[in-house]
Design an enzyme around this catalytic site. Structure first.
Site: not given
Ligand SMILES: Cc1cn([C@H]2C[C@H](O)[C@@H](COP(=O)(O)OP(=O)(O)OP(=O)(O)O)O2)c(=O)[nH]c1=O
Length: 202
Positions: A75
């Protein structure tokens, strides 16, 4: 670079970024997206601990379905001055987040939980990201692209959010969503990476 694993590995994530990042480790794995309700941060809990708690929830939920596999949950949260920025609820909130992050340095904490039967390893990684002053028209254009909506803090450092970054201190891959070098090392320590080499595609 390819490695074999001693057990099936499951990435408990619906995030396409996490899938791409784990592919860098060169191990075979399958994806099992969990639909976990993400509870809010607790009073007194640090954002880093919060990200580890959510990672554990995701991994535990998936592990209940595939008890014989090694399960990885993760996360990512963005935080600044006591405020935690998850995924924005819509374009308006994305705009608010980006205005607050503009011209300031924030932290990105990614928690990881790896479950192998009775053994669970958790760890987190925090990275500092300094944003330039972002002109309103750039914020508007980025929000209109839709890219911020599924990303913590309303930006992707690997996508359009690249234009906001002045400096980063820490693990780039942890900002994108998975500290892949740490995950590989933990899997290796847990005996999940086989000693015999895997085969690279010709
Ligand atoms: C800060 C940042 C976050 N992110 C993304 C990563 C994660 O996918 C998302 C954060 O949300 P999360 O809740 O961590 O993850 P998710 O809901 O997308 O996926 P899952 O719970 O099924 O694993 O933000 C980027 O792609 N690039 C960035 O620079």
């Amino acid at each position: 670079m390819k490695f074999k694993t001693t057990k099936p590995v499951i990435l408990a994530s619906g995030s396409p970024r996490r899938r791409e990042l784990l592919e860098l480790a060169g191990i075979p794995f399958n994806v099992l997206a969990t639909d976990v309700f993400e509870p809010p941060i607790r009073e007194g809990e640090t954002p880093a601990d919060y990200s580890v708690r959510l990672a554990s929830l995701k991994a535990e939920t998936a592990a209940a379905e595939v008890p014989d596999a090694v399960v990885i949950g993760s996360d990512t949260v963005v935080h600044l001055g006591g405020s935690v920025y998850g995924k924005p609820s819509g374009p308006e909130e994305a705009r608010v987040y980006l205005k607050e992050l503009s011209g300031r340095t924030h932290s990105v904490s990614t928690g990881v939980c790896i479950i192998d039967g009775n053994e669970a390893r958790t760890f987190g990684k925090s990275t500092e990201v300094a944003f330039r002053e972002i002109p309103d028209r750039l914020i508007d254009a980025y929000v209109s692209s839709g890219d911020p909506l599924d990303k913590a803090g309303a930006y992707g450092i690997q996508t359009g959010g690249a234009l906001f970054v002045n400096e980063i201190r820490g693990d780039y891959h942890a900002v994108v969503g998975l500290p892949v070098a740490d995950v590989f090392r933990e899997l290796d320590e847990m005996g999940i990476i086989a000693r015999e080499p895997g085969k690279d595609e010709p």
